[in-house]
Scaffold this active site. Sequence first.
Site, PDB file in Angstrom:
ATOM      1  N   CYS A   1      35.312  38.350  41.755  1.00  0.00           N
ATOM      2  CA  CYS A   1      35.537  37.045  41.133  1.00  0.00           C
ATOM      3  C   CYS A   1      34.287  36.175  41.223  1.00  0.00           C
ATOM      4  O   CYS A   1      33.967  35.642  42.294  1.00  0.00           O
ATOM      5  CB  CYS A   1      36.719  36.362  41.830  1.00  0.00           C
ATOM      6  SG  CYS A   1      37.009  34.694  41.242  1.00  0.00           S
TER       7      CYS A   1
ATOM      8  N   CYS B   1      34.999  32.510  42.089  1.00  0.00           N
ATOM      9  CA  CYS B   1      35.305  32.252  43.511  1.00  0.00           C
ATOM     10  C   CYS B   1      34.049  32.333  44.369  1.00  0.00           C
ATOM     11  O   CYS B   1      33.868  31.532  45.289  1.00  0.00           O
ATOM     12  CB  CYS B   1      36.294  33.274  44.063  1.00  0.00           C
ATOM     13  SG  CYS B   1      37.597  33.725  42.938  1.00  0.00           S
ATOM     14  N   ASP B   2      33.190  33.318  44.113  1.00  0.00           N
ATOM     15  CA  ASP B   2      32.142  33.634  45.079  1.00  0.00           C
ATOM     16  C   ASP B   2      30.719  33.387  44.589  1.00  0.00           C
ATOM     17  O   ASP B   2      29.774  33.513  45.377  1.00  0.00           O
ATOM     18  CB  ASP B   2      32.265  35.120  45.497  1.00  0.00           C
ATOM     19  CG  ASP B   2      33.590  35.397  46.179  1.00  0.00           C
ATOM     20  OD1 ASP B   2      34.095  34.489  46.859  1.00  0.00           O
ATOM     21  OD2 ASP B   2      34.122  36.509  46.018  1.00  0.00           O
TER      22      ASP B   2
END
Length: 319
Positions: free
Chosen positions: A144, A147-148
Amino acid sequence: MAATSNGNNSEPKHVKMLVIGSGPAGLSAALYGARAQLEPVVLSGQELGGQVSITHIVENYPGFPEGIGGPELTDLFKKQAERFGATVEFDTATEVDFSKRPYRVKSYGGEYLADTVVISTGASPRNLEIPGEKEFTGRGVSYCGTCDGFFFKGKDVIVVGGGDSAMEEGTFLTRFANKVTVVHRRDELRASAILEQRAKDNPKIDFIWDTVVQSINGNGDGTVDSVLLKNVNDGQESEFATDGVFIFIGHLPNTEIFRGQLDMDPAGYLLINRYMETNVPGVYAAGEVADPHFRQVITSAGMGAAAAIQATRFLENEE
Ligand code: NAP
């Protein structure tokens, strides 16, 4: 997992419509079910909103000409369903019994008896299943970008895959990363033309074609420092330095708990007819759990609405 209002050790709660999963399909089913006064209960699963909630921006859902953030869209879906009487529980279904009605669904927080069920459990990212992948997940390996990506400011990363997700996420990652190298196993992309062009036009994105990742390797401090690549044409292997590996190679449907009870295709996607009906009367499926083909927010939402309309008619016909 938080206890539901249903509570542990209490009597099963009887509901007219239980929605399992809270992505666009589930929340749209809840909206339509609520407007038909079925007072649907939605079991959110681990991630409220499902995959869209970890999408940075959704640019192809009508009504939002400038695009809308995945979490914001989820919040709007949820609020709209709740406004008409749906209840969203932060809970996950763990076991189902579709052998007789009302259908029994166990969750971490309790147990439900449901007259109708809409399954919208979606799908999860596929793994490469190569050495180093599990070991470095969360420490250099990610599924992701939204997200990261932030953790890779000024670093070099690779993106594995040649589909829409790989192009979209790879482009997003250039906000943070110094360099994004797409490693794809063929010499042409599967992605749609617009996402392909956007990625190819991006000066921070490079491509390595006809190549697979054999292993992910780290240094002593437990983070990724290289991958072993293999050219599929000549078999030649090479070490490629990278700080991160983002994997976007498709999805697997979340259907484990329905195995043996509902018909599935060989890949595990639920089989439904054009009315969203599974092989069990009163049990419907909507969204990516039953759709390996379109997998869009709008198509999932449409399927969810259709499933709820059908469930409403099913209950009306019984009365
Ligand atoms: P996908 O379209 O199935 O693409 C998966 C990619 O991973 C393919 O390029 C595939 O290679 C590659 N791959 C699969 N297994 C692999 C392996 N073991 N090793 C190396 N590479 C592997 O998946 P997706 O990109 O997640 O997209 C899924 C669906 O969501 C699609 O329908 C897509 O259109 C949609 N989507 C749409 C948007 C958007 O419209 N904005 C954004 C994201 C996703 P091959 O090409 O060789 O098969």
